[in-house]
Design a protein around this motif. Structure first.
Motif, short mmCIF file in Angstrom:
data_model
loop_
_atom_site.label_atom_id
_atom_site.label_comp_id
_atom_site.label_asym_id
_atom_site.label_seq_id
_atom_site.Cartn_x
_atom_site.Cartn_y
_atom_site.Cartn_z
N GLU A 218 39.64 -48.95 60.54
CA GLU A 218 40.14 -48.32 59.31
C GLU A 218 40.98 -47.07 59.59
OE1 GLU A 218 35.61 -48.79 58.66
OE2 GLU A 218 36.99 -48.48 60.32
N TRP A 364 24.89 -54.77 58.43
CA TRP A 364 26.19 -55.40 58.18
C TRP A 364 26.08 -56.89 58.48
CZ3 TRP A 364 30.73 -52.90 56.47
CH2 TRP A 364 30.56 -51.54 56.22
N PRO A 393 30.35 -48.41 50.89
CA PRO A 393 31.22 -48.83 51.99
C PRO A 393 31.88 -50.17 51.68
CG PRO A 393 28.92 -49.25 52.53
CD PRO A 393 28.92 -48.49 51.23
N THR A 394 33.07 -50.37 52.20
CA THR A 394 33.79 -51.63 51.98
C THR A 394 33.78 -52.45 53.26
OG1 THR A 394 35.88 -50.56 52.56
CG2 THR A 394 35.29 -50.64 50.23
N GLY A 395 34.00 -53.76 53.10
CA GLY A 395 34.02 -54.65 54.24
C GLY A 395 35.40 -54.77 54.86
N LEU A 396 35.48 -55.58 55.90
CA LEU A 396 36.74 -55.83 56.60
C LEU A 396 36.85 -57.32 56.89
CD1 LEU A 396 36.57 -52.94 59.22
CD2 LEU A 396 38.22 -53.07 57.35
N SER A 397 38.06 -57.81 57.00
CA SER A 397 38.28 -59.18 57.48
C SER A 397 38.71 -59.12 58.94
CB SER A 397 39.36 -59.88 56.64
OG SER A 397 40.60 -59.23 56.80
N TRP A 407 41.46 -57.20 63.55
CA TRP A 407 40.97 -56.77 62.26
C TRP A 407 42.07 -56.83 61.22
CZ3 TRP A 407 35.87 -56.12 61.61
CH2 TRP A 407 35.09 -55.89 62.75
N LEU A 410 43.59 -54.79 55.21
CA LEU A 410 43.10 -54.42 53.87
C LEU A 410 41.58 -54.49 53.81
CD1 LEU A 410 45.70 -56.33 51.67
CD2 LEU A 410 45.73 -53.91 52.35
N PRO A 411 40.95 -53.58 53.08
CA PRO A 411 39.49 -53.63 52.93
C PRO A 411 39.07 -54.82 52.07
CG PRO A 411 40.40 -51.94 51.49
CD PRO A 411 41.53 -52.44 52.34
N VAL A 412 37.84 -55.29 52.27
CA VAL A 412 37.24 -56.34 51.44
C VAL A 412 36.29 -55.66 50.48
CG1 VAL A 412 35.82 -58.43 51.42
CG2 VAL A 412 37.45 -58.05 53.29
N THR A 413 36.62 -55.70 49.19
CA THR A 413 35.84 -54.96 48.20
C THR A 413 34.92 -55.86 47.38
OG1 THR A 413 37.67 -55.16 46.63
CG2 THR A 413 37.60 -53.18 48.00
#
Length: 503
Positions: A218, A364, A393-397, A407, A410-413
């Motif tokens: 991030e 996680w 906290p937000t996730g990630l792809s 990675w 964009l965050p995964v919300t």
């Protein structure tokens, strides 16, 4: 005098029945009881299952619970016969007139559980004393068992005094992070998911970034201070899996250490057991001055003789590990799997006791979305399940390319439980219906098709091979070998006869 040979048979079925009956006739006690009591304190397996069923039924019905709801709940999950059927539930419910003595019943059950648990610790300590090797090491192991395999935890009065401290005497401490808002230092973090989703790859990427000081996904413009990682891998081969993945992720392997064995003065080699080997681990940590992370893959393999389904035993082992993490300031990352059940949220799907989730400060999930015709290359996701020290906290792809993690930007919300729910199994009847509908769409009124191609397409719709064969049998789909290619062909009933005649 207590006979040690018969110690594991000490119990009170009357107290166990009275406690369960009190829960059924008076659901208002379930909340306070579940906070102070573990179902594993009960001796009979059926009683443990009834207790778990009562608590789950009560929670799923927003605090409502009676004998009929419990019966239907257990029946819907295929567990009614396991607990002795309806007749036994009625017998348990009728064992008490009211819940007035539920605390007395609970105290009796806990006392017997503590008695059995203490005996288990003594028996284990005796085995260690009678083993081979230097006397000091045998003593250390036996004493560790007696200290760490504590009696079943209980909130019932044992005569102890409570020590209080005014909050003004508590100095605030800021949370320190290995990976900001993801992995806290000096605490336990769990990385969970189904097998084959990419948990170990993610762990190797984290170790590589720690070793080189590369930025976290991030914050690509913010490098960190390099540090070392210690890996306990109990399933992956160090030479064939761990080292190649570290190389692919760009790790500085001089700063990544792997556990091989515990070599005693007598030449014995053992695996790690955090209930008895924490002193050795703490000494090993001092030999790596810049150690920042320890990975246990999987974390269940370092529990030694602790039952991973026992709340008390898992909590005792992990609490000792948590204390170690706090003393050393090292981030401890444990890898674990999801259980097969899908009817609950991610927190309670972690394999083994709920204590894994309770003691861990951050959890996680690594998850791969299902393959569909619209999404032939689904995303892999790194999703938050629990985080005690980060807000929302937000996730990630991510994707795995050439053995390394790439990675997403964009965050995964999306909510983690909603994402995981998309994979929840359909009832068997619905699965068969879907498989039959799929075959109808592929074959009815159309040319025969190679069976290999049908299976390939079905997998894209998450239809298993066995379910497809079952649907084929029910629909009486024709199967025959092509005269030209020799491959098996499937056709809608009656439509493939011309092909067969032409063989």
């Amino acid at each position: 005098m207590i006979d040690l040979k018969e110690m594991d048979k000490y119990y009170s079925l009357e107290a166990e029945g009275g406690l369960l009956g009190s829960m059924i006739v008076d659901p208002s006690i379930i909340g306070p009881l579940s906070e102070r009591f573990s179902g594993r304190d009960l001796y009979r397996i059926e009683h443990q299952q009834i207790y778990d069923g009562v608590v789950e039924c009560w929670r799923s019905n927003d605090g409502r619970m009676d004998l009929i709801l419990l019966r239907d709940f257990l029946k819907s999950r295929g567990r009614l016969a396991d607990v002795g059927g309806v007749d036994y539930l009625v017998q348990v419910a009728q064992s008490v007139a009211n819940s007035a003595n539920w605390e007395n019943y609970a105290r009796i059950v806990v006392d017997y559980a503590r008695l059995r648990n203490a005996y288990s610790a003594v028996r284990g300590a005796l085995r260690e004393l009678q083993s081979t090797g230097p006397i000091t090491e045998r003593l250390d192991r036996s004493e560790a068992l007696l200290v760490n395999r504590q009696a079943v935890a209980s909130s019932f009065d044992d005569g102890a005094d409570i020590e209080l401290s005014p909050m003004e005497s508590i100095a605030p401490v800021q949370t320190s992070w290995l990976w900001p808002n993801v992995i806290p230092m000096g605490m336990i973090t769990l990385l969970v998911g189904q097998p084959g989703q990419g948990k170990s790859f993610v762990c190797m990427d984290i170790a590589a970034r720690v070793s080189t000081g590369r930025p976290w996904p991030e914050s690509p413009q913010t490098p960190t201070t390099p540090g070392s990682t210690l890996i306990f891998s109990f399933e992956e081969d160090l030479a064939r899996s761990i080292r190649p993945r570290l190389d692919a992720c760009g790790a500085d392997c001089k700063k990544v250490f792997a556990f091989r064995s515990i070599r005693t003065p007598g030449g014995l080699s053992e695996t790690i057991d955090i209930s008895s080997h924490l002193p050795q681990l703490e000494r090993a940590v001092t030999t790596i001055p810049d150690l920042r992370m320890i990975v246990f893959d999987p974390i269940t393999s370092c529990l030694g003789g602790a039952d991973q389904n026992s709340q008390a035993e898992v909590r005792n082992a992990l609490t000792a590990l948590q204390s170690f993490a706090q003393r050393t300031g090292v981030a401890v990352v444990g890898i674990s799997h999801f259980a097969k059940r899908t009817d609950t949220n991610a927190m309670y799907r972690i394999l083994g006791s709920v204590s894994f989730a309770a003691v861990s400060r951050s959890i996680w999930c690594v998850h791969r979305e299902p393959i569909t015709p619209d999404q032939p290359c689904p995303r892999r996701l790194f999703l938050p399940v629990k985080n005690n020290y980060a807000i929302d906290p937000t996730g990630l792809s991510f994707d795995i390319v050439g053995g390394a993690i790439e990675w997403g930007l964009l965050p995964v919300t999306d909510d983690t439980d909603e994402i995981l729910a998309k994979r929840r199994d359909k009832p068997a009847s619905k699965k068969l219906h879907d498989a039959k509908q799929f075959l109808r769409e592929q074959l009815e009124g159309k040319e025969p098709m190679e069976s290999e191609e049908i299976f390939r397409r079905a997998r894209g719709y998450e239809i298993s091979d066995n379910r497809l064969r079952e649907a084929k049998k029910e629909l009486s789909v024709d199967a025959f070998k092509s005269g030209f290619s020799g491959k098996w062909m499937w056709s809608w009933p009656g439509q493939g006869m011309l092909d067969k005649i032409c063989l």
